[in-house]
Motif scaffolding. Structure first.
Motif, PDB file in Angstrom:
ATOM      1  N   GLY A 267       0.797  -0.690  -0.112  1.00 44.08           N
ATOM      2  CA  GLY A 267      -0.060  -0.058  -0.139  1.00 44.08           C
ATOM      3  C   GLY A 267       0.885   1.195   0.236  1.00 44.08           C
ATOM      4  N   TRP A 342       0.957  -6.690  -6.090  1.00 43.74           N
ATOM      5  CA  TRP A 342       0.032  -5.983  -6.429  1.00 43.74           C
ATOM      6  C   TRP A 342       0.498  -4.938  -5.218  1.00 43.74           C
ATOM      7  N   LEU A 344      -0.884  -0.987  -4.257  1.00 42.13           N
ATOM      8  CA  LEU A 344      -1.662   0.038  -4.584  1.00 42.13           C
ATOM      9  C   LEU A 344      -1.981   1.205  -3.593  1.00 42.13           C
ATOM     10  N   ARG A 373      -2.229  -0.271  -9.233  1.00 44.22           N
ATOM     11  CA  ARG A 373      -3.660  -0.429  -9.290  1.00 44.22           C
ATOM     12  C   ARG A 373      -3.926   1.252  -8.190  1.00 44.22           C
ATOM     13  N   VAL A 375      -5.884   4.025  -6.603  1.00 40.34           N
ATOM     14  CA  VAL A 375      -7.167   3.689  -5.211  1.00 40.34           C
ATOM     15  C   VAL A 375      -7.218   5.376  -4.780  1.00 40.34           C
ATOM     16  N   GLN A 442      -5.273   0.228   2.469  1.00 44.50           N
ATOM     17  CA  GLN A 442      -5.068   0.447   0.824  1.00 44.50           C
ATOM     18  C   GLN A 442      -4.681  -0.613   0.673  1.00 44.50           C
ATOM     19  N   CYS A 443      -3.392  -2.402   1.318  1.00 46.38           N
ATOM     20  CA  CYS A 443      -3.142  -2.820   1.209  1.00 46.38           C
ATOM     21  C   CYS A 443      -4.823  -4.053   1.738  1.00 46.38           C
ATOM     22  N   SER A 446      -7.007  -6.013  -1.398  1.00 44.70           N
ATOM     23  CA  SER A 446      -5.862  -7.657  -2.057  1.00 44.70           C
ATOM     24  C   SER A 446      -6.098  -8.280  -1.315  1.00 44.70           C
ATOM     25  N   PRO A 496      -7.164  -6.556  -6.896  1.00 43.52           N
ATOM     26  CA  PRO A 496      -8.038  -5.893  -5.918  1.00 43.52           C
ATOM     27  C   PRO A 496      -8.867  -5.222  -6.313  1.00 43.52           C
TER      28      PRO A 496
END
Length: 505
Positions: A267, A342, A344, A373, A375, A442-443, A446, A496
């Protein structure tokens, strides 16, 4: 710079004279009270910028300077704090009249020419259990767990005349050792325990008028805790203090330079006017099946690494994030970095160009389709993300490091019901920062929070852990080893649930 024999003897006897004559930085009146106290336990509850670090350095250096073979041990709540304190003490030791006294210096230990030592270590039972000290200093003691304190306190038992100094901002439940000792020393000071209350205003360097402006624009709980050094209850905190303490364990963070392809989701929260650029990783904990009975069907998650950088240009922080995820599967052996399926990254407002730069840099350096990605951190997303995090914490399936700034930010999150029936979760502008907290949140976009039958499968494969060290336990009973590594179990992560410009979960 020559000194008379009388000056030298006075400096050996009196830390106040030592600070003035040898270091060249006289102590303030409130600091003099502490360093001249005869109590075996000296306990300070202090606000920001009240002058704790200078007292640490003066007492540690005076102890080491006063007699040959003396030992001063400074224990900090975390590794970053330990390094910062050691740098400050080392700088003080280079004062003109002390510069020739240092015989050797490592990354955590000063050795004086008279054989005395000063060591700064993070709060770890392994670091303190076998030590001896004439002076034990515990920094941010409110964040140090009971078992570490029980390992540290005996280091002074076999040293005649030894002393203990505990200091912290207000943190910890009623039964925490720091809070108990501070209250004891305030209520009934004696030759064993004496306490002091240092609000920020006690420092002559603090601008009182500026402090009043901070008070006017700050939430009362925040100002009371950070500047008046008062304990506050949980109020409207989304994460109660006891809940957070139940998720915390003392374990070593795994720097990207020492990781070899361990999987994690990342994140990223960009620092704008007030906050720092922040990066937080979440992985599945390789716990060696220590929690197989308690969580037979679900993985336990943990934070293997986090960092924040203040006033760092976006371009440099983008490069840092890319280097953290440098590892490429199938490439040559021996490379370092995490494998990030991922990333984010906050895309709100000014974050959009930073996310685009991160995508381009990741594509160029990682040589694979970019996992970055964007967010949009809407109210709905934050409610879902923090809700998932709290669920894992309450289940005992999320382990957090003893990182004071992260814990303070999580505890500072407040809830507000909106007119339409929704909820807002945030750290108000007048309370503090939320960079690390939001990066962790934010993590969660996913992270799969449901059962996955992981442990049954691992048992069938004859699983052997790659984590190492001594066994640790969170306040809620989740077990792990002191040097944990992520488990290669990417099934715990998914595409995500927060897409670009969306807040779907």
């Amino acid at each position: 710079m020559s000194m008379s024999v009388a000056e030298l003897e006075a400096a050996r006897r009196d830390p106040v004279v030592f600070a003035d004559v040898m270091i060249g930085r006289p102590l303030w009146p409130h600091q003099v009270e502490v360093v001249r106290s005869e109590a075996r336990y000296r306990v300070i509850c202090a606000g920001r910028r009240a002058g704790k670090s200078h007292v640490y350095g003066v007492l540690a250096l005076h102890t080491a300077f006063s007699r040959p073979g003396m030992k001063a041990l400074i224990v900090s709540a975390g590794e970053v704090a330990a390094k910062r304190l050691f740098a400050e003490v080392s700088k003080m030791a280079k004062a003109p009249r002390l510069g020739g006294s240092t015989e050797d210096e490592t990354t955590s230990t000063l050795i004086l020419s008279n054989g005395s030592t000063i060591e700064c270590v993070p709060s770890s039972a392994k670091q303190v259990r076998s030590a001896e000290a004439d002076l034990l200093i515990v920094d941010e003691a409110g964040f140090v767990p009971q078992d570490i304190w029980e390992s540290a306190e005996p280091v002074v038992l076999a040293r005649p005349g030894s002393r203990v100094l505990l200091s912290s901002t207000p943190w910890g439940a009623l039964g925490h050792f720091f809070r108990q000792l501070w209250r004891q020393g305030m209520a009934t000071p004696d030759r064993w325990v004496q306490s002091w209350h240092w609000p920020s205003s006690v420092s002559p360097l603090v601008d009182v008028e500026f402090l009043e402006q901070i008070r006017k624009r700050s939430a009362p709980d925040y100002f009371d805790r950070e500047y008046l050094a008062k304990w506050t209850d949980d109020g409207s905190a989304y994460f109660p203090m006891a809940e957070l303490e139940g998720a915390v364990a003392d374990y070593a963070l795994l720097p990207p330079e020492e990781a070899t392809g361990w999987p994690a989701v990342a994140g990223v929260d960009w620092g704008f006017k007030r906050d720092a650029n922040a990066l937080v990783l979440v992985s599945v904990l390789d716990d060696g099946l220590l929690n197989a009975d308690r969580h037979p069907d679900s993985p336990v998650f943990f934070v293997p690494w986090l960092e924040q950088e203040h006033q760092l240009p976006y371009a440099q922080f983008v490069d840092r994030v890319v280097r953290v995820g440098e590892y490429r599967k199938g490439a040559w052996d021996g490379q370092n970095g995490y494998w990030l399926p991922w990333v984010l990254a906050e895309e709100n407002g000014p974050g959009e160009p930073a996310v685009q730069a991160l995508r381009q840099a990741a594509r160029a350096r990682w040589g694979r389709s970019t996992p970055v990605r964007g967010v949009w951190t809407t109210n709905r997303l934050k409610v879902n993300g923090y809700g998932a995090l709290r669920l894992l914490i309450q289940q005992g399936r999320m382990v957090l490091p003893r990182h004071p700034e992260l814990l303070k930010q999580l505890h500072a999150l407040q809830t507000e019901m909106l007119p339409g029936g929704g909820m807002r979760i945030e750290v108000p502008d007048n309370v503090g920062h939320d960079d690390l907290a939001d990066a962790l949140m934010q993590c969660m976009a996913s992270v799969r929070t449901g059962p996955m039958w992981r442990r049954t499968e691992l048992n069938e494969e004859g699983f052997s852990t790659r984590s190492s060290g001594e066994e640790r336990m969170t306040g809620a009973g989740t077990r792990l080893l002191s040097e944990p590594v992520p488990l290669d179990f990417t099934q715990a992560f998914r595409s995500p649930r927060a897409g670009d410009g969306e807040d779907d979960w």
